[in-house]
Scaffold this active site. Sequence first.
Site, PDB file in Angstrom:
ATOM      1  N   GLY A   1       0.854  -1.184   0.000  1.00 51.79           N
ATOM      2  CA  GLY A   1       0.000   0.000   0.000  1.00 51.79           C
ATOM      3  C   GLY A   1       0.891   1.235   0.000  1.00 51.79           C
ATOM      4  N   HIS A   2       1.856   1.207  -0.893  1.00 50.12           N
ATOM      5  CA  HIS A   2       2.782   2.340  -1.034  1.00 50.12           C
ATOM      6  C   HIS A   2       3.622   2.135  -2.301  1.00 50.12           C
ATOM      7  CE1 HIS A   2       4.973  -0.629   1.584  1.00 50.12           C
ATOM      8  NE2 HIS A   2       5.763  -0.551   0.529  1.00 50.12           N
ATOM      9  N   ALA A   3       4.393   3.159  -2.644  1.00 54.80           N
ATOM     10  CA  ALA A   3       5.381   3.051  -3.734  1.00 54.80           C
ATOM     11  C   ALA A   3       6.719   3.486  -3.167  1.00 54.80           C
ATOM     12  CB  ALA A   3       4.977   3.955  -4.896  1.00 54.80           C
TER      13      ALA A   3
ATOM     14  N   ARG B   1       2.290  -0.828  -4.899  1.00 49.75           N
ATOM     15  CA  ARG B   1       2.056  -2.256  -4.759  1.00 49.75           C
ATOM     16  C   ARG B   1       1.216  -2.564  -3.526  1.00 49.75           C
ATOM     17  NH1 ARG B   1       7.405  -2.344  -3.499  1.00 49.75           N
ATOM     18  NH2 ARG B   1       7.388  -0.778  -5.110  1.00 49.75           N
TER      19      ARG B   1
ATOM     20  N   ILE C   1       6.275   6.441  -0.611  1.00 46.48           N
ATOM     21  CA  ILE C   1       5.098   7.289  -0.868  1.00 46.48           C
ATOM     22  C   ILE C   1       3.926   6.483  -0.339  1.00 46.48           C
ATOM     23  CG2 ILE C   1       3.700   8.475  -2.601  1.00 46.48           C
ATOM     24  CD1 ILE C   1       6.153   8.351  -4.477  1.00 46.48           C
TER      25      ILE C   1
END
Length: 138
Positions: free
Chosen positions: A55-57, A102, A127
């Site tokens: 739940g981030h990049a 992802r 992020i």
Amino acid sequence: MSYINLEKIALKEIPKISDPDGRGNLSVIEKDVLPFVIKRVYYLYDVPSDSSRGGHAHIELQQFLIALSGSFDVVLDNGKSRRSITLNRPNKGLLIPSGVWRELENFSAGAVCLSLVSEVYQESDYIREYQDFLNYSK
Ligand code: T46
């Protein structure tokens, strides 16, 4: 920045050495298998089937994910489209470049996700807000 082509992100075969005497398999990752030097290794396990991870990049970090045991889905998002890839074999890994959102979900019982990554842990490389990612990926 242009949108990353998710179709180019595919499962990569990890060399497998099957034992001629029936003692099972051995897979090895050594230099030249990955496009980066491994700076850190971590793994996810005991993840409840109704939970998700990620739940981030990442801005710089590249990573290679392997389902050492069990299975899970990796949902990739480039800011414009999404695609889901199932990891369920210990001799196949998913190379995720930087700049891709992802989410890991649908963990089976006993699933273990090994992650080999190109950077040391740095919170500033994450992020974590989806709207920030959309702005970043435009
Ligand atoms: C990723 C997915 C697949 C550390 O202290 N050191 C570390 O090396 C890592 C990875 C995490 N942490 C701390 C930071 C948080 O307080 O562990 C806690 C959980 O981390 P996070 O919420 O980022 O965990 P996931 O499973 O959502 O994400 C992790 C990785 O952070 C990330 O890079 O791609 O696994």
